[in-house]
Write an enzyme that holds these catalytic residues in place. Structure first.
Site, PDB file in Angstrom:
ATOM      1  N   TYR A 100     -73.457  42.204 -15.852  1.00  0.00           N
ATOM      2  CA  TYR A 100     -72.625  42.880 -14.856  1.00  0.00           C
ATOM      3  C   TYR A 100     -73.345  44.143 -14.357  1.00  0.00           C
ATOM      4  O   TYR A 100     -73.530  44.337 -13.146  1.00  0.00           O
ATOM      5  CB  TYR A 100     -71.260  43.238 -15.465  1.00  0.00           C
ATOM      6  CG  TYR A 100     -70.504  44.238 -14.640  1.00  0.00           C
ATOM      7  CD1 TYR A 100     -70.140  43.952 -13.333  1.00  0.00           C
ATOM      8  CD2 TYR A 100     -70.184  45.495 -15.161  1.00  0.00           C
ATOM      9  CE1 TYR A 100     -69.484  44.885 -12.563  1.00  0.00           C
ATOM     10  CE2 TYR A 100     -69.515  46.437 -14.393  1.00  0.00           C
ATOM     11  CZ  TYR A 100     -69.170  46.126 -13.097  1.00  0.00           C
ATOM     12  OH  TYR A 100     -68.525  47.050 -12.324  1.00  0.00           O
ATOM     13  N   LEU A 108     -58.545  48.940 -21.468  1.00  0.00           N
ATOM     14  CA  LEU A 108     -57.898  49.563 -22.621  1.00  0.00           C
ATOM     15  C   LEU A 108     -56.535  50.177 -22.289  1.00  0.00           C
ATOM     16  O   LEU A 108     -55.546  49.913 -22.994  1.00  0.00           O
ATOM     17  CB  LEU A 108     -58.828  50.640 -23.206  1.00  0.00           C
ATOM     18  CG  LEU A 108     -58.237  51.421 -24.370  1.00  0.00           C
ATOM     19  CD1 LEU A 108     -57.940  50.498 -25.545  1.00  0.00           C
ATOM     20  CD2 LEU A 108     -59.182  52.553 -24.792  1.00  0.00           C
ATOM     21  N   ARG A 124     -65.281  56.819 -23.956  1.00  0.00           N
ATOM     22  CA  ARG A 124     -65.418  56.577 -22.527  1.00  0.00           C
ATOM     23  C   ARG A 124     -64.902  57.778 -21.729  1.00  0.00           C
ATOM     24  O   ARG A 124     -64.083  58.551 -22.221  1.00  0.00           O
ATOM     25  CB  ARG A 124     -64.609  55.328 -22.104  1.00  0.00           C
ATOM     26  CG  ARG A 124     -65.161  54.021 -22.673  1.00  0.00           C
ATOM     27  CD  ARG A 124     -66.464  53.632 -22.017  1.00  0.00           C
ATOM     28  NE  ARG A 124     -66.989  52.376 -22.522  1.00  0.00           N
ATOM     29  CZ  ARG A 124     -67.797  52.270 -23.577  1.00  0.00           C
ATOM     30  NH1 ARG A 124     -68.154  53.340 -24.260  1.00  0.00           N
ATOM     31  NH2 ARG A 124     -68.261  51.087 -23.949  1.00  0.00           N
ATOM     32  N   LYS A 172     -75.221  45.127 -10.506  1.00  0.00           N
ATOM     33  CA  LYS A 172     -75.016  46.320  -9.675  1.00  0.00           C
ATOM     34  C   LYS A 172     -76.339  47.059  -9.483  1.00  0.00           C
ATOM     35  O   LYS A 172     -76.615  47.605  -8.413  1.00  0.00           O
ATOM     36  CB  LYS A 172     -73.976  47.235 -10.324  1.00  0.00           C
ATOM     37  CG  LYS A 172     -72.595  46.621 -10.407  1.00  0.00           C
ATOM     38  CD  LYS A 172     -71.935  46.513  -9.040  1.00  0.00           C
ATOM     39  CE  LYS A 172     -70.508  46.020  -9.149  1.00  0.00           C
ATOM     40  NZ  LYS A 172     -69.777  46.091  -7.893  1.00  0.00           N
TER      41      LYS A 172
HETATM   42  N1  UDP Z   1     -61.308  48.373 -25.814  1.00  0.00           N
HETATM   43  C1  UDP Z   1     -60.698  48.040 -27.001  1.00  0.00           C
HETATM   44  N2  UDP Z   1     -59.722  47.063 -26.986  1.00  0.00           N
HETATM   45  C2  UDP Z   1     -59.335  46.433 -25.846  1.00  0.00           C
HETATM   46  C3  UDP Z   1     -59.956  46.800 -24.623  1.00  0.00           C
HETATM   47  C4  UDP Z   1     -60.936  47.765 -24.642  1.00  0.00           C
HETATM   48  O1  UDP Z   1     -61.017  48.584 -28.050  1.00  0.00           O
HETATM   49  O2  UDP Z   1     -58.446  45.555 -25.898  1.00  0.00           O
HETATM   50  C5  UDP Z   1     -62.354  49.403 -25.805  1.00  0.00           C
HETATM   51  C6  UDP Z   1     -63.710  48.906 -25.287  1.00  0.00           C
HETATM   52  O3  UDP Z   1     -64.497  48.448 -26.357  1.00  0.00           O
HETATM   53  C7  UDP Z   1     -64.274  50.159 -24.634  1.00  0.00           C
HETATM   54  C8  UDP Z   1     -63.056  50.948 -24.194  1.00  0.00           C
HETATM   55  O4  UDP Z   1     -61.941  50.403 -24.906  1.00  0.00           O
HETATM   56  O5  UDP Z   1     -64.956  50.935 -25.580  1.00  0.00           O
HETATM   57  C9  UDP Z   1     -62.785  50.801 -22.713  1.00  0.00           C
HETATM   58  O6  UDP Z   1     -62.841  49.439 -22.391  1.00  0.00           O
HETATM   59  P1  UDP Z   1     -62.449  48.883 -20.974  1.00  0.00           P
HETATM   60  O7  UDP Z   1     -62.519  47.397 -21.056  1.00  0.00           O
HETATM   61  O8  UDP Z   1     -61.157  49.500 -20.548  1.00  0.00           O
HETATM   62  O9  UDP Z   1     -63.568  49.447 -19.993  1.00  0.00           O
HETATM   63  P2  UDP Z   1     -65.186  49.335 -20.062  1.00  0.00           P
HETATM   64  O10 UDP Z   1     -65.645  50.548 -20.821  1.00  0.00           O
HETATM   65  O11 UDP Z   1     -65.551  48.038 -20.690  1.00  0.00           O
HETATM   66  O12 UDP Z   1     -65.565  49.400 -18.615  1.00  0.00           O
END
Ligand code: UDP
Length: 328
Positions: free
Chosen positions: A143, A192, A223, A147
């Site tokens: 991904y 998340l 994050r 980009k």
């Molecule tokens: N995350 C998690 N459980 C979930 C979804 C996300 O622990 O069900 C964690 C994920 O590993 C990351 C953070 O939350 O560290 C944010 O994830 P998200 O998918 O929202 O955004 P990304 O950072 O992948 O763009």
């Protein structure tokens, strides 16, 4: 004269917030969206919708026939790290292939400004935190790589054809339009904050925390969450800057929050417990991604209105309470 803009993916989460911001500024807006992830009702009137896939030359021709456009905002893309690790070629085919076709059409139709939704996933490895635009680009997933490739295509489109571009590397887009009309509605939802909110509301199974042994203060990933309304205003700020040449900006709040901290904030805002358990890490997830947005602030004067995690979670929670089934 009223300016007219083309927004690809303008029915999606970030795109719909930008369309609302453009309409509020009095612009004319044409959206092209295949509605795979986007929602017709998320498009602010009087923006015009063309339902179509960017891979289809006839759909792109229908969109460009509604021009001329002062600029193109390109949101339409696949955007899931995990999915891209499972099917990398699809990400290159769709994100890179469609992006190149769109950029080619922009050049062919004399459009000279282009704003790309890019990503923090360009950065990986041992990057220094907070991440500035000087950091090495080392995508940690197909991904991010897709980009990165489009950013390079745009650099050459500027050099050879004079197409000015802004590559906006979003860190974690979150929150919802404070007026309550727009919000986040993905199917499936992988992010998340909406997952934690749905778990708190009993509308989703317990949240699984992806990894507790990351090299971070509490072992969970860190994050930089940025409010979607602030992302939208950053697009307008970056567009105005293109008179000085092409730019790339990292977009976050410069503050990292761990998964545990996000869960605690959802519990504080909602007054409910977020049922959760701890699971293995997710492939392709860097431990820490925090942006420095000093450059866009210095060069354009852009400032986030909602930098606090509490406000980001509060608007996301309010939207979900008012729209338990999303846009349906
Ligand atoms: N995350 C998690 N459980 C979930 C979804 C996300 O622990 O069900 C964690 C994920 O590993 C990351 C953070 O939350 O560290 C944010 O994830 P998200 O998918 O929202 O955004 P990304 O950072 O992948 O763009």
């Amino acid at each position: 004269m009223t300016q007219r803009f083309l927004v690809t993916g303008g029915a999606g989460y970030v795109g719909s917030h930008l369309v609302a911001a453009l309409i509020a500024e009095g612009a004319d807006v044409v959206v092209i969206d295949d509605l795979r992830q986007g929602h017709r009702v998320a498009i602010t009137a009087p923006a015009e919708l063309i339902v179509g896939d960017l891979a289809d030359p006839a759909a792109r021709a229908a969109a460009f026939a509604r021009g001329p456009f002062a600029a193109i905002f390109h949101f339409a893309a696949l955007s899931l790290v995990g999915e891209s690790m499972a099917d990398p070629l699809r990400y290159f085919r769709e994100n890179v292939g469609n992006g190149i076709a769109l950029i080619g059409d922009a050049i062919g139709h004399g459009v000279n400004r282009f704003v790309l939704s890019s990503t923090a996933n360009l950065f990986g490895g041992d990057v220094e935190i907070p991440i500035t635009e000087q950091a090495a680009l080392l995508p940690s997933s197909p991904y991010g790589e897709s980009k990165f490739m489009l950013e390079r295509v745009l650099a050459w489109a500027d050099r050879v054809h004079g197409l000015k571009s802004a590559c906006l590397r979003y860190f974690n887009a979150a929150g919802a339009d404070p007026s309550g009309r727009l919000g986040e509605d993905h199917d499936p939802e992988t992010h998340l904050i909406p997952r934690a909110i749905d778990a708190a509301l009993g509308r989703a199974p317990e949240l699984v925390v992806f990894g507790t042994d990351h090299p971070t203060p509490d072992g969970t990933c860190v994050r930089d969450y940025i409010h979607v309304t602030d992302l939208a205003s950053a697009h307008l700020a970056a567009l105005a800057r293109l008179d000085h040449g092409s730019v790339a900006y990292n977009l976050g709040n410069g503050a990292g929050h761990s998964v545990r901290e996000v869960i605690a904030m959802v519990e504080a805002v909602s007054g409910r417990r977020v049922p959760h358990r701890f699971g293995p890490p997710r492939a392709g997830d860097p431990p820490t991604l925090v942006a420095s947005s000093a450059r866009i602030q210095e060069e354009t004067g852009w400032r986030p209105r909602f930098p606090e995690l509490r406000d980001i979670v509060r608007t996301a929670y309010a939207w979900r309470l008012a729209h338990p089934d999303g846009y349906r």
